[in-house]
Write an enzyme that holds these catalytic residues in place. Structure first.
Site, PDB file in Angstrom:
ATOM      1  N   ARG A 110       0.808  -1.113   0.083  1.00 42.89           N
ATOM      2  CA  ARG A 110      -0.006  -0.049   0.030  1.00 42.89           C
ATOM      3  C   ARG A 110       0.865   1.456  -0.008  1.00 42.89           C
ATOM      4  O   ARG A 110       0.296   2.505  -0.406  1.00 42.89           O
ATOM      5  CB  ARG A 110      -0.965  -0.114   1.356  1.00 42.89           C
ATOM      6  CG  ARG A 110      -2.197  -0.918   0.930  1.00 42.89           C
ATOM      7  CD  ARG A 110      -2.922  -1.550   2.186  1.00 42.89           C
ATOM      8  NE  ARG A 110      -1.991  -2.214   3.031  1.00 42.89           N
ATOM      9  CZ  ARG A 110      -2.436  -2.549   4.130  1.00 42.89           C
ATOM     10  NH1 ARG A 110      -3.710  -2.275   4.738  1.00 42.89           N
ATOM     11  NH2 ARG A 110      -1.640  -3.339   4.976  1.00 42.89           N
ATOM     12  N   HIS A 140      -1.789  -5.365  -4.434  1.00 42.42           N
ATOM     13  CA  HIS A 140      -2.637  -3.914  -4.186  1.00 42.42           C
ATOM     14  C   HIS A 140      -2.743  -3.033  -5.213  1.00 42.42           C
ATOM     15  O   HIS A 140      -3.860  -2.499  -5.630  1.00 42.42           O
ATOM     16  CB  HIS A 140      -2.047  -3.177  -3.110  1.00 42.42           C
ATOM     17  CG  HIS A 140      -3.240  -2.103  -2.477  1.00 42.42           C
ATOM     18  ND1 HIS A 140      -4.197  -2.340  -1.870  1.00 42.42           N
ATOM     19  CD2 HIS A 140      -2.833  -0.757  -2.451  1.00 42.42           C
ATOM     20  CE1 HIS A 140      -4.718  -1.258  -1.683  1.00 42.42           C
ATOM     21  NE2 HIS A 140      -3.836  -0.084  -1.980  1.00 42.42           N
ATOM     22  N   ASP A 185     -16.199   1.046  -1.215  1.00 43.34           N
ATOM     23  CA  ASP A 185     -15.990   2.004  -1.222  1.00 43.34           C
ATOM     24  C   ASP A 185     -15.719   2.564  -2.856  1.00 43.34           C
ATOM     25  O   ASP A 185     -15.811   1.840  -3.989  1.00 43.34           O
ATOM     26  CB  ASP A 185     -14.561   2.713  -0.376  1.00 43.34           C
ATOM     27  CG  ASP A 185     -13.327   1.975  -0.701  1.00 43.34           C
ATOM     28  OD1 ASP A 185     -13.036   1.658  -2.152  1.00 43.34           O
ATOM     29  OD2 ASP A 185     -12.406   1.646  -0.101  1.00 43.34           O
ATOM     30  N   LYS A 234     -18.370   7.139   0.296  1.00 41.79           N
ATOM     31  CA  LYS A 234     -18.054   7.905   1.736  1.00 41.79           C
ATOM     32  C   LYS A 234     -17.440   9.123   1.313  1.00 41.79           C
ATOM     33  O   LYS A 234     -16.319   9.239   0.869  1.00 41.79           O
ATOM     34  CB  LYS A 234     -16.921   6.854   2.273  1.00 41.79           C
ATOM     35  CG  LYS A 234     -17.516   5.594   2.763  1.00 41.79           C
ATOM     36  CD  LYS A 234     -16.163   4.592   3.098  1.00 41.79           C
ATOM     37  CE  LYS A 234     -16.609   3.538   3.777  1.00 41.79           C
ATOM     38  NZ  LYS A 234     -15.527   2.447   3.604  1.00 41.79           N
ATOM     39  N   ASP A 251     -12.906  -7.029  -1.318  1.00 43.02           N
ATOM     40  CA  ASP A 251     -11.625  -6.291  -1.250  1.00 43.02           C
ATOM     41  C   ASP A 251     -10.489  -6.917  -1.388  1.00 43.02           C
ATOM     42  O   ASP A 251     -10.466  -8.364  -1.416  1.00 43.02           O
ATOM     43  CB  ASP A 251     -11.703  -5.475   0.137  1.00 43.02           C
ATOM     44  CG  ASP A 251     -11.102  -4.334   0.195  1.00 43.02           C
ATOM     45  OD1 ASP A 251     -10.418  -4.006  -0.883  1.00 43.02           O
ATOM     46  OD2 ASP A 251     -11.447  -3.312   1.245  1.00 43.02           O
TER      47      ASP A 251
END
Lengths: 318, 318, 318, 318, 318, 318
Positions: free
Chosen positions: A98, A132, A173, A196, A223
């Site tokens: 990340r 990721h 999201d 969000k 996810d």
């Protein structure tokens, strides 16, 4: 097609997965002695001939990440100095993935640093799974084969025989919309997005749903990883508040750090489907948790790498 | 704070932008002789002292990309061999940025190749703007400063004094939701997404809208670039079909290749707002096209780089 | 002698030559999809397994040089990332070879830059032909095999059965004397040199002949390439003015840029003998032009490279 | 223009030249202790602060070349580890320069190897003079400034006040025609070439002259170096046999190995003009030998390098 | 002497020592935010301008070594990408230093791996202290300044005003004889060696003393580090059994792992003198433990590095 | 186990040892033409096919070290450019090994420089014997196999059938204690150390013995090399003065420089046992000198390297 003898070694991060991979290939794991000196430094010794062999080291750089990463680097160094012909690093989970860009000034790009360290230590190639960000492949100048767990989840869901008209893929999201579309295309059903936003730091966070109605639907949320679980559990609650009949969550990498297990246990989740890229200790197992193995996928990829067959067919769109 | 004398040179891709940057800094562009030999090979000669100087080369690697990129590499080589102290490459537009990963087997990662070529040629640092993927920063081991045109667009829209209740930010596809959220957070209004899916190759493509109603709204669509225009024009049409009163499109990089200009001219678009990272020749100018300059932003970044001040403040969230 | 499977791929610069090479080896060219995106960026995809194979990419970096060079680099990147065992670059013509040193201050050494780019992209070795300067071999740290077309021209001339007493090898300028000596040693005849000098910038250029009389002789002029043709046509005219009966010109690389074809057509040249390192489009073909193929030479070199036989014997002095 | 303190150190190859350079700059040579251990290994110690300084090491890699080259590399290593800011290598003579390409199969390109060794040891730049082949500049990726002794010889000859109609520039072989043309253009006179050929291995070598008559002329022969002297003395004899009144020979680098001095002493040479890039021990001095100093040229180049002025002006065509 | 602004940052391994160093230099530590993400990955952000600064990072890679080392590498990456002019790594203690060679087949040389990782991450230089083997300096191609704590211990012992006739320097094993000689030369007294041997695996270990009698003497034992304490405590017991009146032990690096503190507390040791290269937590403090600070030594070295003065004078033999 | 054809070539340093190694393997040495140009530059040409072969170059970098080292580097360059599959460097003696650290300020670490030069030239691996410091292995990133002559000396001494109670292993200085312990553990007997100290530069050197009595004993002294012989002869005299009945000295590397042979001849030494890593010319042979061959050890190591068997077993503790 000529080739070198193959050997599979495992670091101490996920030996069970490594055994599964070796079994798939009809091999036993290579003999070695990993350990720690009394002051915590990692000791390592290879206990069989590897000169001129094609070595695969299985090591997800999961928590404790600095330990598992350093162990990996030290193993690579040992194999290089022991004259292995080629050293392939199998990273079912890529720690620090990340940290893949500077989203603010004066921060590291640790995912690139990790790529540089692995390369400098002496790896010849990398085999990894559900990065990721796919761009991490480009952090390497050595060849990277990037597998996807998507087909494993698709197969699992097909086996459950849901009716398309009952299901909605809910993106937890804005950043996961593409993933939801991937599954919705293959399995049918509708699409929705949890939105969000926060207009200012002092205002309360508002969240709402965009897209299909969840009323009396079976919701699937995907996810790439579950870390502290806060984000996904929040999305689950929104889905339930919107009338969802069932919520099932899916993630390739079960990091499960912080209070993740507690949050997941207490949330209205029907099932949690993950893979074994990262081992889940018994105390983190929940009754509604289902673990799918990536062992055969990685084993088949290694077989193809070794016999110079196409790996890309393994991740062709279904 | 001691420092080297600064010099700005421009390749032949966008000399007008380079002049704007130099003007901002109170400088004139460095003297040199770029050209082509009769067989098309690029010739280059620097015509003033650069030994020990801090050189900035301005060159967006826009179309014809292979010409502009090779010219950039040849310039870097010349400056390195002429003993410039440091060579900063200013890439307002980073060509090949979309080839940033292997999305199928056996393809190049050209964006990484370009990073390697620039580094190998001898660049000391890179200054760029609105990369297609922020991870491209990690393709470099030399420092990269990544600026964003976002604040320029925000300032432009604030100057237009729209009322938040009239506007909707429409993401032209699933991959641009985050960008739309960025602007919506700063400027108010609602959010919507154009959802493009295809259940099988034989079925027709269906597209619909997710999120806020566009009925009688002023719609803003943001993309990082307009290439052939097909995608954005498709989204514009969907928005109009959904009742949008006005549609304004925004993009940092006006590539405008293929039939882009024709498509944009014929579409129900109220305004097209782009920047001058890529020069737009007169024949591609449209009456509803508005070009915002990134010259002051790049000039200020160079001034800060040279005087060792923080560049990150330039792209702090507003 | 063990070895990898061999595969030949061609860039888009000279596919006919690549086919000749593959035919010599009893192979068909590798399957792939080169192309361009609408904005001119090069797209590329390999369409068959190359993992662990010994790949040869045939691509003279002739005009449009920046396109052919970038295509070559992108192909190398794709093969490296697709895990080819070794990637040999076959450069029948080496673009930018004349930019091989700094003959004035502050210019690039583009021939070295090209070598660095090819190496950085991931090539394992280079096979090339009649480099403008043999020292370019030393620009590489990877092995370079440098073939010479000389034996092909010698064989051609022997087949013409000229009598040594009738022929003179005329060096078109001071820098080509050694080449003329090479042929004169093998084929007999006399030697002469066109001497071009300019005492000052304002004075007119004077040119005259040094060496054997050309009166009623058959003159052979050799150069490594014909670019704009100005230089060689000037030398031809001098030779004719000196009484030459016939003038034949020879060059490995038919660049033929600018007004070359017009100049050659209008000059008193009996024959123009070149090779097919660079393709000559039909509109540039002249009736007195003769093209000798380097396909068998390159094919045989590849065969020997692949079977680990000596390539140097191919260019041993006759 | 800010800058680091400059320091000049000399290896043991040519300390007198290094002193001349330092004197030109108003400096004394840096203090150090070069030496040899009893087994012949080179010992080295720097005896003054060099941290953060701009160091120039003067060392022609002349005979004994392996000793002078290794001493140079060891000095570079010491300065790098002692944290010199930059390390410039001043190579008035570049040993192994003639091994600059593979002219036959399976030989080294030692001139490139030397470039790689100097770079790897840690040099930041190179300053050299009259390279055997200008392409050697491209063997380096660090900046190279290549000076020419030509202007020194031109000035010397102008001071001798010869009449152009009396002089002929005689190229001692086919490869030196361009050099002769360089001087003839600047000083007037005629041009001739010694033509050495051998039709077969069993036939005797025949040599003759091409170009202007030497009868009663003053002949100037230029080479970049005099090694064993065999070639130049042969050319001198041919010139004398052709009636030359005087023969003067010029060379930048007086290698003078083997029986060179004896051959030169016994040949009908009026003067031998060389530079001091390589020191000539007293026993090799001949009465008709004239040594021109390159010290001021190198000193001025270093001054300009250090003050970031243009060095290229030093070698602009006269 | 011009220079960059200096900044000192500390990792989380030994902030107290870093503060001492900064204080010595009249500076405060740089502002930053080190931390850990919930899954244990290290997060890092620099909170002040460092562009163009001369940065020193203080971080002994002591236990937990993999954490402190990775934190160091991540910090280097952040400073490099934030365009620090130079990044010096201050390693008061070099973790993994004992893995400095292959003493058996197929083991890593982790000390070299660490050097490679630090260099690859982007360090410009290293400042370290009492390396386990001085050859580790050669593991780096960047400059290394290697300080010695010896003068600190000598000064401490001189301040104790022992009489030379009362003291014996006892080497705790055969490998530490040279260290004992170093102190005995400077402080007088006698020399003895603890001789540990094992004639076969089945026989019991025998240990005895070689050299001066210890009867009624004050014994000083020096080691570079105290790890588990087993070895030094064994030597202490032998010395006491041989009649030693007092035993004092000295070590630069107080690793104190495993049961070290318990063993040291229970052994007949009069004083334990160490430095603060590694922090000793309160629970490991013993009443007879004396910690000497290396802060002023490191601070002075940094001052000299920064002002380009000689560091070597700091470790000249007394 | 597949493999490449093996070829052994020898530099000019120790061709007799190379022949022994080749004989052990049932091979003849590769054909080539090493030589020197008249000015002393090394010339080299390989005279048989080596493309795709596994090449071993035998060359101890013994005196004249700069010649033997440069010859080695030039050979590596030639083999690399001739496309050898792998190039292993066999260094029975590693010249410059004693310059392995900075023991004072501003000196080179030549042993590391040599490692970098060998690697840069293109070596794939190193095989060496009794390095002066085992840490030199870590100077390389390519694999190093480090053999030990210890077992050869142990076998030799066992064949002499000494009685353990008659023998003492005498370390000639403090730095060789560990080596003496190595032999004493395997062969029995006692241990003693020659202790050399100097309290100040003006005082005379005092030397005495620590450990077992030498009275009427057979003493064995081991060193890794005999250079000028001063140190070992001094130790021999001390041993004799202490009543030793016989003194035998052993060293792997017979450097024998300066007055070594004279000193050894005049000293009361019973036998001098060395190996043939460095050739001893006839005029340096002494009647009491015994040379043990390392040829079979190196040959067996090469055989194992080539067939991918374990080399580490060759140096397992006896």
């Amino acid at each position: 097609m000529l080739n070198y003898e193959i050997k599979i070694f495992t670091g101490r991060a996920n030996p069970i997965l490594a055994h599964e991979i070796a079994s798939y290939l009809g091999l036993t794991l290579g003999k070695h002695t990993p350990g720690n000196f009394p002051d915590g430094e990692i000791s390592y010794r290879i206990d069989e001939d590897v000169r001129g062999r094609d070595v695969f080291i299985v090591q997800p750089t999961c928590s404790p990440v600095n330990e598992t990463l350093m162990e990996l680097l030290i193993m690579i160094d040992a194999f290089r100095r022991a004259s292995a012909a080629r050293i392939a690093v199998v990273l079912p989970y890529y720690g620090y993935a990340r940290q893949d860009r500077k989203d603010q000034g004066r921060v590291p790009i640790t995912a690139k640093l990790v790529a540089d360290l692995i390369t400098k230590a002496g790896a010849s190639r990398v085999l990894t799974l559900d990065l990721h960000a796919a761009q991490i492949q480009g952090f390497f100048d050595i060849p990277v084969d990037h597998l996807m767990a998507g087909p494993i989840f698709v197969r699992y869901l097909r086996d459950q025989r849901y009716r398309p008209e009952d299901i909605v893929f809910v993106s937890p999201d804005e950043g996961r919309v593409k993933t939801s579309v991937f599954y919705q295309k293959r399995l049918g059903g509708e699409l929705a997005i949890v939105d969000k936003r926060r207009t200012s730091a002092t205002e309360t966070k508002q969240a709402n749903l965009i897209g299909a109605s969840l009323k009396d639907k079976i919701c699937f949320m995907f996810d790439d990883m579950i870390s502290t679980g806060g984000s996904i559990v929040g999305a689950v609650n929104i889905a339930k508040a919107a009338g969802a009949k069932e919520v099932h969550i899916f993630a390739t990498h079960p990091i499960l750090c912080g209070q993740a297990v507690e949050k997941l246990r207490d949330a209205p989740i029907n099932s949690i489907v993950v893979t074994n890229t990262i081992p889940i200790p018994p105390q983190k197992q929940l009754p509604n948790m289902k673990t799918l193995s990536v062992g055969p996928l990685l084993g088949e990829a290694i077989r193809r790498l070794h016999s110079n067959e196409s790996v890309s067919r393994l991740f062709d769109p279904l």
